[in-house]
Write a protein that holds these residues in place. Structure first.
Motif, short mmCIF file in Angstrom:
data_model
loop_
_atom_site.label_atom_id
_atom_site.label_comp_id
_atom_site.label_asym_id
_atom_site.label_seq_id
_atom_site.Cartn_x
_atom_site.Cartn_y
_atom_site.Cartn_z
N PRO A 1 0.86 -1.10 -0.13
CA PRO A 1 -0.15 -0.07 0.05
C PRO A 1 0.93 1.28 -0.07
CG PRO A 1 -0.34 -1.07 2.12
CD PRO A 1 0.70 -2.13 1.16
N GLU A 2 2.03 1.19 0.51
CA GLU A 2 2.93 2.34 0.76
C GLU A 2 3.59 2.77 -0.84
OE1 GLU A 2 5.51 -1.00 2.32
OE2 GLU A 2 3.46 -0.46 1.52
N LEU A 3 3.73 1.61 -1.49
CA LEU A 3 4.21 2.03 -2.99
C LEU A 3 3.30 2.36 -3.81
CD1 LEU A 3 6.87 -1.04 -3.21
CD2 LEU A 3 6.96 1.32 -2.27
N SER A 4 1.79 2.02 -3.67
CA SER A 4 0.92 2.19 -4.67
C SER A 4 0.67 3.73 -4.70
CB SER A 4 -0.31 1.41 -4.22
OG SER A 4 -1.59 1.80 -5.36
N GLY A 5 0.74 4.22 -5.88
CA GLY A 5 0.54 5.58 -6.26
C GLY A 5 1.84 6.27 -6.62
N LEU A 6 2.94 5.48 -6.26
CA LEU A 6 4.34 6.18 -6.68
C LEU A 6 4.63 5.84 -7.93
CD1 LEU A 6 6.52 5.53 -3.25
CD2 LEU A 6 5.08 7.66 -4.01
N PRO A 7 5.47 6.52 -8.58
CA PRO A 7 5.93 6.15 -10.00
C PRO A 7 6.85 4.91 -9.83
CG PRO A 7 6.23 8.58 -9.60
CD PRO A 7 5.82 8.06 -8.43
N CYS A 8 6.85 4.10 -10.83
CA CYS A 8 7.31 2.81 -10.60
C CYS A 8 8.96 3.11 -11.02
CB CYS A 8 6.96 1.77 -11.73
SG CYS A 8 7.53 0.15 -11.72
N GLY A 9 9.69 2.41 -10.02
CA GLY A 9 11.21 2.52 -10.22
C GLY A 9 11.90 3.59 -10.19
N GLY A 10 11.09 4.61 -9.60
CA GLY A 10 11.87 5.81 -9.46
C GLY A 10 12.66 6.14 -8.26
N GLN A 11 13.36 7.15 -7.88
CA GLN A 11 14.05 7.40 -6.43
C GLN A 11 12.94 7.52 -5.32
OE1 GLN A 11 17.52 7.41 -6.29
NE2 GLN A 11 16.90 7.32 -4.20
N GLU A 12 11.86 8.15 -5.62
CA GLU A 12 11.01 7.88 -4.63
C GLU A 12 10.71 6.63 -4.12
OE1 GLU A 12 6.58 10.31 -3.51
OE2 GLU A 12 7.41 10.32 -5.50
N MET A 13 10.42 5.87 -4.76
CA MET A 13 9.98 4.23 -4.69
C MET A 13 11.36 3.80 -3.70
SD MET A 13 8.53 1.24 -6.67
CE MET A 13 7.01 1.99 -7.12
N ALA A 14 12.42 4.19 -4.45
CA ALA A 14 13.57 3.51 -3.74
C ALA A 14 13.80 4.12 -2.36
CB ALA A 14 14.99 3.80 -4.60
N ASN A 15 13.38 5.30 -2.12
CA ASN A 15 13.30 6.09 -0.54
C ASN A 15 12.54 5.06 0.30
OD1 ASN A 15 15.41 7.80 -1.59
ND2 ASN A 15 14.10 9.47 -1.87
N VAL A 16 11.28 4.79 0.00
CA VAL A 16 10.28 4.22 0.64
C VAL A 16 11.00 2.75 0.92
CG1 VAL A 16 7.96 3.32 0.76
CG2 VAL A 16 8.55 5.69 -0.20
N LEU A 17 11.29 2.02 0.08
CA LEU A 17 11.78 0.72 0.35
C LEU A 17 13.04 0.88 1.25
CD1 LEU A 17 11.72 -0.84 -3.23
CD2 LEU A 17 10.49 -1.48 -1.43
N SER A 18 13.68 1.94 1.24
CA SER A 18 14.92 1.98 2.21
C SER A 18 14.62 2.58 3.61
CB SER A 18 16.01 3.03 1.73
OG SER A 18 16.31 2.70 0.23
N ARG A 19 13.18 2.81 3.83
CA ARG A 19 12.87 3.32 5.34
C ARG A 19 13.32 2.60 6.31
NH1 ARG A 19 7.06 5.65 3.97
NH2 ARG A 19 7.60 7.40 2.75
N ASP A 20 13.36 1.38 6.36
CA ASP A 20 13.82 0.52 7.38
C ASP A 20 15.08 0.37 8.05
OD1 ASP A 20 14.53 -1.37 5.66
OD2 ASP A 20 13.10 -2.88 6.22
N GLY A 21 15.96 0.81 7.13
CA GLY A 21 17.24 0.69 7.16
C GLY A 21 17.93 -0.52 6.87
#
Length: 974
Positions: free
Chosen positions: A889-909
């Motif tokens: 759900p946190e990725l839905s709505g973000l442009p696929c494959g962009g930096q914004e998506m990479a940042n969300v995936l990186s949140r848990d460290g």
């Protein structure tokens, strides 16, 4: 199919002036350590259908049992603890002391056989963006050593007990599928199955009861410690690799000390036969080139002239149509035909040659080409008659095996066995258990003969001995004989299955090999090749690019394994050791054996390097130590479920009390001394015997392949496999187990010679299996928009607080690859099934293109698990985009494959993602992204919409692994 050509007049061999020691290639490293290099993510995450619940969407290998360091980065590999076995077996100079001794002087120079240690327990875990609660991995390793073994059921149990728990069974159900997970490191723990949660419920399963008994194999007793434990305990043993213990150091090689020393490679070793086979026919068509490589074991000068002139024998697969029906093959160099013998083994459906064992007298040539020519050409068909057993017995040839057991000395004699075959009549290609002809021609003939172990009037029927005797003729006389001595403890019926303890010595001419204090595990086998004179100085080096083009194996990326790797790997193996095979195959974590082909075989097929070739043979020899070999004493062949439809290991507890036909096919129980530290597991088993047989032409490896394919069927609950049919959908619950079982059965059907009775057996099985999948899913896919196997054994993962709502995409990728492989082997219906399954791989990579923000984004195509329905037992989601929103759900709505998506995936460290980097350890050669690659490569050739586009997107990803030294998953589209 054979061309018989006269040798003409051979130049007399000059007296050799030899000096120096031969540089042998058999040794093992004296270092039981070695740089660890396995990537953190193991290729498979455990998804035991019936284990307790597994953590959310992503594997968590940081389970204490696995011993991983949660803080380590994906590129860090935990150091392996020394292997006690290895440490105790190694002596200071690199020779191991477990007794194997090859005699042929002077000792061959040791070659390191240490495979860099692999982290078999997994390492760092990647948390998906929406991971769920931690849960313990209870994967009740159903490997053969399960503690809950019922004493009567000592048959080695395949740890992945695949029998369904929720399906009704007229007999008690087989054991729950608790096979320990083979998840890639990171998959490792969650391999404890996100699915197990609810699986625990299912695991209550009508049958668990009975199955636990069955599946636990008596061998399990002592394997218990090894395999129950995904723990580091066992895996450290494996990963330190026992390499020293089974290394070739154990063997001391010697010849008669009175012999002259062997020449160094490159020394003048005397004249070779002239290439006087005649001119090549004008209309001949060039098919493939074959190189010649120096043999690894040139050890002494004894009869070196014979070794130098011995023809080379090898296996060769051909593309469909390259050698049409009515044609044969001629070897050629510099426009001159060479003496060539072709023993055709298998054909394509159009009658063209598929596989043959070829023998060529190359003379002084360094390479030659194989040409297809009309076999009716009389000028090429003249030549000597085939070598006969009588010709061999007219020489002083002798070969024997001496077994010392319980104070008695038993002897099996090859000459006596061949004499008996002559006296009894002929030696047919198949059927007669007393003698089987494998090769027949003017250059070489080979016979497979069983030989009784006799001590006075006593016969030892607890061990079975086979001599594979190949006699080579040059200049009109037999001057070298190759003897492959096979020792088995493998009869399915008629003997009490137990481990056997003995000393053994094999003698062929003046050469000998010995091993002391050997424990041969039940349902196992080993072999050793010796020559009457000496091993030939050269071996064939086939074109492995051409091999890939035949579709016998997949197409691989262009890779170059490093010299550092190839100089370090084992080149030989000692009996009853596991080499680089995983000691307990059901273990979690990275395994070098898992993939379309294991690491050693894939390294060979991308390089054709002789070091990789010997590495491959050594590890396929190691597979003989595992307890999956069941030979039918009545037929002399691996056990067939068509002859024994009620045979079962998984459901043996029920079968042992059911009576009737169950009793007729019941495998005997082991009363004591049943355990083995090595355990086989269907859901994790590697390709065994297939490529070694195809490229060597050796009968031993053909049987290893057939034993493997036989076992995956005889193990299963007889009802779930549909008795004599061999159904996989019910019998193998885990999708990965279905994938690897399908591969082994199809490979056996593809490679088994046309005249072998097992040809139709395996062919009928694989055709039935594919038909069953097509009817169950392709012809009835209503409510399955994902195009995945979505039955009880597949939808096992929890998500969002719901149990059994998800599938493992990586397991689906394995199955898509396997079906694609079967389709390339021309099995009817497989291409149709491939097209249906490929939708899942293609949609995960391209769905976003129709909706860049809400469509399924390819970045998470390699996720560990994917929710496909809202609740257990509910209807599937209507499409993959809905699944994406539920899972991410946190990725839905973000442009696929962009930096914004990479940042969300990186949140848990846990990992810092780059733009365009896929989840699932994108830089690991064994991660989930690599698992996806093999399925996607097959999907790309399926012909469905967007298939090639899906591969393009994948191929342009920003982060990729280096496959050079770990090519298991480096499959690419054709």
């Amino acid at each position: 199919m054979r061309i018989r050509m006269s040798w003409g007049v051979l130049a007399l061999l000059s007296t050799l002036l030899l000096f120096g020691c031969g540089s042998g290639g058999g040794g093992g490293s004296d270092d039981d350590g070695g740089a660890t290099e396995a990537p953190p993510a193991s290729q498979e995450a455990e998804a035991g259908e019936e284990g307790p619940s597994e953590e959310g969407q992503s594997p968590d290998p940081q389970d204490s049992a696995d011993g991983d360091d949660p803080s380590s980065s994906p590129d860090e590999t935990p150091s392996a603890a020394p292997n006690d076995e290895d440490a105790s077996d190694s002596d200071s100079d690199g020779d191991t002391t477990d007794g194997g001794t090859v005699v042929v002087t002077p000792p061959a120079e040791d070659v390191a056989d240490q495979l860099p240690n692999e982290p078999e327990d997994g390492s760092v875990v990647e948390s998906p963006p929406n991971g769920s609660d931690d849960t313990t991995d209870d994967a009740s390793n159903d490997s053969p050593d399960n503690a809950s073994d019922d004493s009567s059921d000592d048959s080695p149990d395949d740890s992945s007990d695949d029998s369904p728990d929720d399906s009704p069974d007229d007999s008690p159900d087989d054991s729950p599928d608790d096979s320990p997970d083979d998840s890639p490191d990171d998959a490792t723990d969650d391999a404890t199955d996100d699915a197990t949660d609810d699986a625990t419920d299912d695991a209550t399963d009508d049958a668990t009861d009975d199955a636990t008994d069955d599946a636990t194999d008596d061998a399990t007793d002592d394997a218990t410690d090894d395999s129950t434990d995904d723990s580091t305990d066992d895996s450290t043993d494996d990963s330190t690799d026992d390499s020293t213990d089974d290394s070739t150091d154990e063997g001391v090689v010697e010849d008669d000390p009175s012999e002259d020393p062997a020449p160094e490679p490159g020394d003048d070793i005397g004249e070779a036969p002239e290439n006087d086979g005649g001119e090549l026919p004008d209309e001949a068509t060039r098919v493939v080139d074959v190189g010649l490589a120096a043999a690894a074991d040139v050890r002494s000068a004894r009869a070196f002239s014979a070794a130098a002139t011995t023809p080379v024998t090898f296996g060769q697969v051909f593309r469909r149509g390259d050698v049409p029906s009515g044609h044969t093959l001629i070897a050629e160099t510099d426009g001159q035909a060479l003496p060539t013998q072709v023993d055709a083994k298998a054909t394509w459906s159009d009658g063209s040659l598929r596989h043959a064992v070829i023998t060529v007298a190359p003379g002084s040539a360094s390479e030659f080409a194989l040409y297809s020519a009309d076999s009716d050409r009389k000028s090429l068909d003249a030549g000597d008659a085939a070598v006969q057993i009588g010709d061999l017995l007219a020489t002083s040839f002798d070969a024997r095996l001496e077994i010392t057991q319980n104070g008695s000395i038993y002897v099996a004699n090859a000459r006596d066995a061949l004499t008996a075959a002559v006296q009894s009549g002929d030696c047919p290609a198949w059927e007669d258990r007393r003698c089987r002809q494998w090769l027949s021609g003017p250059l070489a003939s080979e016979w497979i003969v069983p030989a009784a172990l006799v001590s006075g009037s006593q016969t030892n029927d607890r061990l079975q001995v086979y001599f594979h005797v190949r006699a080579y003729r040059s200049d009109g006389r037999i001057d070298n004989v190759r003897v492959d001595t096979v020792v088995e403890n493998a009869l399915a019926y008629g003997v009490t299955p137990q481990n056997r303890h003995y000393n053994a010595e094999i003698t062929v001419g003046a050469n000998r090999y010995s091993v002391a204090d050997l424990t041969q595990y039940r349902q196992s086998r080993w072999h050793r090749i010796l020559w009457s004179a000496n091993a030939p100085s050269r071996t064939a080096r086939i074109d492995t690019d051409y091999l890939q083009s035949t579709r016998a194996i997949s197409s691989y990326a262009t890779l170059t394994p490093s010299d550092d790797l190839l100089d370090s790997v084992r080149q030989d193996i000692e009996p009853m050791t596991h080499g680089d095979q995983t000691k307990s195959m059901g273990n979690t974590g990275a395994q070098a054996a898992i993939g379309p082909l294991p690491r050693w075989t894939s390294a060979y097929v991308v390089s054709s390097d002789p070091r990789a070739y010997r590495w491959m043979l050594a590890n396929d020899d190691a597979a003989g130590s595992y307890s999956f070999h069941y030979r039918d004493g009545e037929t002399g062949r691996p056990l067939e479920i068509t002859r024994h439809p009620y045979v079962t290991l998984a459901n043996r507890s029920y079968a042992s009390s059911a009576g009737g036909q169950f009793q007729d096919d019941l495998l005997p129980g082991c009363p004591s001394d049943c355990g083995s530290p090595l355990s086989f597991d269907i859901a994790h088993h590697p390709s065994i015997g297939y490529v070694p047989y195809l490229v060597s032409g050796d009968y031993y490896y053909l049987e290893e392949l057939q034993f493997t394919a036989s076992y995956v069927q005889l193990w299963a609950n007889q009802r779930y496999r549909d008795y004599d049919k061999g159904q996989l959908l019910g019998a193998q619950g885990q999708v990965r187990g279905q994938a690897w079982a399908m591969r082994s059965i199809s490979d056996a059907a593809f490679a088994t010679p046309d005249t072998d009775p097992l040809k139709s057996y395996f062919t009928d099985q694989i055709e039935w299996i594919i038909q069953d999948y097509v009817e169950s899913f392709v012809n009835d896919d209503e409510g399955n928009p994902f195009h995945v196997i979505d039955n009880w054994g597949a939808v096992i993962y929890p998500a969002n607080g719901q149990s059994r709502v998800g599938v493992g995409p990586w397991q689906a990728d394995f199955l898509t690859w396997s079906v694609g492989h079967v389709a390339e082997q021309q099995v009817e219906g497989a291409a149709k099934l491939l097209a249906w399954l490929s939708r899942f791989q293609v949609d995960r990579m391209t769905d976003w293109q129709s909706d860049p923000e809400d469509g399924y984004c390819w970045i998470v195509a390699s996720t560990y698990s994917l929710q496909i329905r809202p609740a257990k037992g509910a209807e599937n989601f209507p499409d993959i985009a809905t699944a994406y929103k539920a899972a991410y759900p946190e990725l839905s709505g973000l442009p696929c494959g962009g930096q914004e998506m990479a940042n969300v995936l990186s949140r848990d460290g846990s990992r810092r993602y780059a733009a365009g980097e896929m989840v699932g350890y994108a830089d690991s050669a064994t991660g989930f992204t690599s698992n996806l690659q093999i399925g996607l490569a097959m999907a790309a050739g399926s012909g469905i919409t967007k298939a090639t586009e899906a591969w393009r997107v994948f191929d342009e990803r920003s982060v990729k692994p280096n496959y050079d030294d770990y090519p298991n998953f480096a499959v690419v589209p054709r």
